[in-house]
Design an enzyme around this catalytic site. Structure first.
Site, PDB file in Angstrom:
ATOM      1  N   ASP A  46     -20.774 -45.613  41.307  1.00  0.00           N
ATOM      2  CA  ASP A  46     -20.465 -46.411  40.121  1.00  0.00           C
ATOM      3  C   ASP A  46     -20.927 -47.852  40.326  1.00  0.00           C
ATOM      4  O   ASP A  46     -20.532 -48.511  41.285  1.00  0.00           O
ATOM      5  CB  ASP A  46     -18.952 -46.386  39.876  1.00  0.00           C
ATOM      6  CG  ASP A  46     -18.549 -47.167  38.637  1.00  0.00           C
ATOM      7  OD1 ASP A  46     -18.456 -46.553  37.562  1.00  0.00           O
ATOM      8  OD2 ASP A  46     -18.326 -48.396  38.749  1.00  0.00           O
ATOM      9  N   TYR A  51     -22.486 -56.339  38.151  1.00  0.00           N
ATOM     10  CA  TYR A  51     -22.345 -56.389  39.612  1.00  0.00           C
ATOM     11  C   TYR A  51     -23.599 -56.934  40.293  1.00  0.00           C
ATOM     12  O   TYR A  51     -23.561 -57.265  41.482  1.00  0.00           O
ATOM     13  CB  TYR A  51     -22.077 -54.996  40.181  1.00  0.00           C
ATOM     14  CG  TYR A  51     -20.852 -54.295  39.670  1.00  0.00           C
ATOM     15  CD1 TYR A  51     -19.905 -54.930  38.873  1.00  0.00           C
ATOM     16  CD2 TYR A  51     -20.639 -52.957  39.980  1.00  0.00           C
ATOM     17  CE1 TYR A  51     -18.794 -54.265  38.409  1.00  0.00           C
ATOM     18  CE2 TYR A  51     -19.522 -52.276  39.526  1.00  0.00           C
ATOM     19  CZ  TYR A  51     -18.608 -52.924  38.729  1.00  0.00           C
ATOM     20  OH  TYR A  51     -17.510 -52.247  38.262  1.00  0.00           O
ATOM     21  N   LYS A  76     -22.994 -49.873  33.601  1.00  0.00           N
ATOM     22  CA  LYS A  76     -22.262 -50.394  32.443  1.00  0.00           C
ATOM     23  C   LYS A  76     -23.013 -51.561  31.816  1.00  0.00           C
ATOM     24  O   LYS A  76     -23.561 -52.413  32.523  1.00  0.00           O
ATOM     25  CB  LYS A  76     -20.862 -50.878  32.865  1.00  0.00           C
ATOM     26  CG  LYS A  76     -20.088 -49.883  33.711  1.00  0.00           C
ATOM     27  CD  LYS A  76     -18.778 -50.470  34.217  1.00  0.00           C
ATOM     28  CE  LYS A  76     -18.189 -49.606  35.314  1.00  0.00           C
ATOM     29  NZ  LYS A  76     -18.876 -49.789  36.619  1.00  0.00           N
ATOM     30  N   HIS A 109     -18.723 -52.128  29.198  1.00  0.00           N
ATOM     31  CA  HIS A 109     -17.853 -52.567  30.287  1.00  0.00           C
ATOM     32  C   HIS A 109     -16.494 -53.071  29.811  1.00  0.00           C
ATOM     33  O   HIS A 109     -15.493 -52.937  30.521  1.00  0.00           O
ATOM     34  CB  HIS A 109     -18.550 -53.648  31.102  1.00  0.00           C
ATOM     35  CG  HIS A 109     -18.099 -53.712  32.525  1.00  0.00           C
ATOM     36  ND1 HIS A 109     -18.889 -54.176  33.541  1.00  0.00           N
ATOM     37  CD2 HIS A 109     -16.942 -53.361  33.112  1.00  0.00           C
ATOM     38  CE1 HIS A 109     -18.225 -54.106  34.692  1.00  0.00           C
ATOM     39  NE2 HIS A 109     -17.043 -53.623  34.447  1.00  0.00           N
TER      40      HIS A 109
END
Length: 296
Positions: A46, A51, A76, A109
């Protein structure tokens, strides 16, 4: 073994029951982490645009030598993306950054941009625009499944009532002491699988004395107890770690929590101290840095 077990999504796609979260693992480190996880047996990784490590995740996947169709990859759309054209572009950018010809699951998200998280505005129109882009990419075969993260009931209803494809996943904060049972039950009633990020409360539960005593009863660690708790609730946990030993331990959950102990865990007090992670909105406070979205 849990790493070989799967849930079925509403469209028939199989998704491994345990995933590896990669929040706050740097792009230049995550390739090693992903490669080690896959070597251990993980088949569900994931990540997210926020990120800033999609490139490394893709590199680690390729370096593992495991066929692409054996590893389930989730990413996401950034929470601030609420326009169709931007969402369409960002989907293609994730495919390019990961260097994959398809993504197994892509989520919105958050229903709100992080700076406005849970402040009252639902951004219904913006989420429908982003959802339309995900639906088109899904229909085109770029995405095998689509869903959401941090969506409350009203946010889910917006897509269920007005979208062409129903969300298949809702990824939410869920752990002992903070389990959104009503939302989980509602999502399940609509055929939506609920994933649990931060199943060990971003590490905040590790030193909990009561959980330690209960874990000792089963001869397991607190993280193992917390992960098993999520699994027995029918949730898909996504524990984050960059440590191979912890990856192995997190997957060693072949034990059963008794009904009585499960009830005790379900009724645990929700007064978790998240420490430094408390600065992030999903853990209860206003996030100060744009783009660093908190899901594990």
């Amino acid at each position: 073994m849990i790493l070989q077990e799967t849930f079925g999504l509403a469209n028939g796609v199989r998704i491994p029951k345990l995933g590896l979260g990669t929040w706050r693992i740097a792009d230049d480190e995550v390739a090693r982490v992903v490669r080690e996880a896959i070597d251990i047996g993980y088949r569900h990784i994931d990540t997210a645009q926020a990120y800033a490590n999609e490139r490394g995740v893709g590199e680690g996947l390729r370096a593992s030598g495991v066929p692409r169709d054996e590893v389930f990859v989730t990413t996401k759309l950034v929470a601030e993306c609420k326009r169709y054209s931007e969402a369409k572009d960002r989907i293609d950018r994730s495919l390019a950054t990961l260097d994959l010809d398809h993504i197994d699951l892509m989520l919105i998200h958050s229903p709100q941009p992080w700076a406005e998280f849970r402040e009252g505005e639902h951004f219904f129109e913006g989420n429908l625009e982003a959802w339309r882009a995900l639906e088109e990419a899904y229909s085109a075969g770029k995405l095998r499944a689509i869903g959401v993260s941090n969506f409350e009931r009203a946010d889910l209803d917006n897509l269920l009532d007005n979208g062409g494809v129903k969300p298949m996943v809702n990824q939410v904060l869920a752990h002992v002491g903070a389990t959104p049972f009503d939302l989980i039950d509602y999502a399940r009633s609509k055929g939506v699988l609920v994933e649990a990020y931060s199943p060990v409360a971003h590490g905040a539960l590790v030193d909990n004395a009561e959980l330690g005593a209960l874990a000792g009863k089963y001869g397991v660690s607190v993280p193992q107890l917390c992960i098993r708790y999520c699994l027995q609730l029918g949730l898909l946990p996504l524990p984050k770690t960059a440590n191979a030993a912890h990856m192995r331990s997190n997957a060693a959950v072949a034990f059963e929590i008794s009904d009585a102990d499960l009830e005790t865990l379900k009724n645990a007090k929700g007064d978790t101290d998240y420490g430094a992670a408390g600065a992030f909105p999903v853990f209860g406070k206003k996030r100060e840095i744009q783009g660093d979205a908190p899901s594990a």
